[in-house]
Design an enzyme around this catalytic site. Structure first.
Site, PDB file in Angstrom:
ATOM      1  N   GLU A  66      30.495  42.626  42.916  1.00 10.06           N
ATOM      2  CA  GLU A  66      31.667  43.169  43.751  1.00 10.06           C
ATOM      3  C   GLU A  66      31.049  44.252  44.824  1.00 10.06           C
ATOM      4  OE1 GLU A  66      35.764  44.662  42.124  1.00 10.06           O
ATOM      5  OE2 GLU A  66      34.021  46.339  41.903  1.00 10.06           O
ATOM      6  N   ASP A 259      42.617  45.572  39.504  1.00  8.10           N
ATOM      7  CA  ASP A 259      42.376  44.282  40.390  1.00  8.10           C
ATOM      8  C   ASP A 259      43.624  43.895  41.257  1.00  8.10           C
ATOM      9  OD1 ASP A 259      39.914  43.917  39.108  1.00  8.10           O
ATOM     10  OD2 ASP A 259      40.083  41.799  38.751  1.00  8.10           O
TER      11      ASP A 259
END
Length: 376
Positions: A66, A259
């Site tokens: 990420e 998220d």
């Protein structure tokens, strides 16, 4: 609205709301300098020798696909080729897997010394790696070896779609039937914040020719999926969800939590780039109304997606502010400026949890200033 992909014009929301070009550029420059070259307790970027670097998740003391792929996107948007290449070389050396079920994917978590913490991948890393590499190709041209950016991007996307075919081990990162991205390759659930139709539109231009139709369909499928996953009143999406949009309930992940915040930002950027779905404007308005009106004064909490406040502080409150502001790229309602002004007046986060917040902070700065661009 015709998106920037068609017009080549990117809105500077900050300027529209009265901020000067000089102060906007300074704010971006200061954020980059802090995140990449600030003091030891501020920076996320760490050089390794002369030709490699990693981007540290300060809250977990690891390096994630990420963060590495985010950092590469930050670099290509800023025209920082040296830093981009250093990050990519580290990722290929320490994160890319050459054998086993997940060969061809990247290990999602690696220690700063390069030791893999996991041999499993996370699809959001792969899609960001591919997009950053395609932009590098379009901005700088292909180099040699691992710096043949376009080839590397196509290789990643090919693996993501075709892993496990012909009796070979492993699982693809997209479900081949419904064209939706998975949370992890071996699970048939998804993460609403992984859905990046604005990336898939570009993959449909530059991926292997045989897969381009898939990516066109994936862009449409993800836009339709988000309409199911985002609550019709609050606009909030769960962290993890089933393919029908209902929350995946394990570990209370029906919550609007870390998220989830990225969904607002993604909707804003997709609308800015392509402008094909007016629903995105409605959803962005719903999200901003929820935070500015429904839970005014309590925007740093955890919530159920229906808006119920949970008596728990958000782990990443600055990320909420940043992504709510980025939603102003799509929003049409009265809270657009309020969300942008709040973000403008919020500094980068400090302390050991600064990584995720400041990544989304920097992306919001780029997007709202017209500097998160398609390179083609």
């Amino acid at each position: 609205m015709k998106g920037a992909f068609y017009t080549g014009k990117y809105r500077n929301i900050f300027k529209e709301f009265g901020y000067s070009e000089k102060e906007i550029e300074k704010k971006i420059e200061d954020a980059y300098n802090t995140i990449f070259y600030g003091s030891d307790d501020e920076r996320l970027y760490h050089q390794v020798g002369d030709d490699m670097s990693y981007f540290l998740d300060t809250g977990n003391n690891d390096v994630r696909t990420e963060g590495m792929s985010y950092a590469m996107m930050m670099c290509v948007q800023r025209n920082w080729r040296k830093e981009f290449d250093c990050l990519w070389k580290w990722a290929k050396k320490y994160m890319w897997m050459e054998e086993g079920e997940n060969a061809g994917y990247f290990a999602w978590s690696v220690a700063p010394d390069g030791t893999k913490n996991s041999y499993g991948p996370a699809p959001d890393g792969e899609e960001y790696f591919a997009m950053a590499l395609f932009f590098a190709w379009k901005r700088w041209g292909d180099g040699e070896g691992i710096f043949e950016y376009s080839k590397e991007a196509r290789d990643i996307l090919r693996e993501c779609l075709h892993k496990g075919e012909d009796g070979k081990p492993g699982h693809p990162m997209w479900n081949p039937n419904n064209k939706l991205i998975k949370f992890v390759p071996g699970m048939e659930i998804t993460d609403p914040s992984y859905h990046l139709p604005h990336f898939y539109e570009l993959f449909a231009l530059w991926a292997d020719e045989e897969d381009r139709e898939f990516w066109k369909e994936a862009a449409k499928a993800s836009r339709e999926y988000l309409k199911k996953a985002c609550h019709p009143v609050t606009g909030l999406a769960p962290e993890y969800a089933h393919y029908d949009g209902t929350p995946y309930m394990k570990d209370n992940r029906q919550r609007y939590y870390s998220d989830s915040y990225r969904v607002a930002a993604n909707i804003g950027l997709d609308y800015e780039w392509f402008g094909v779905d007016d629903w995105q404007c409605t959803c962005a308005d719903n999200i901003q109304r929820f935070f500015c009106e429904t839970v005014e004064g309590k925007i740093d909490m955890v919530y159920e997606i229906d808006g119920t406040i949970i008596d728990e502080k958000a782990l990443h409150p600055v990320a909420i502010i940043a992504t709510n502001a980025q939603a102003s790229l799509a929003a049409k309602g009265k809270y657009r400026k309020e969300c942008v002004d709040l973000f403008w007046n919020t500094p980068l986060r400090t302390g050991n949890r600064c990584y995720y917040d400041n990544c989304l902070y920097l992306f919001a700065l780029l997007a709202l200033s017209g500097n998160y661009r398609i390179w083609k």
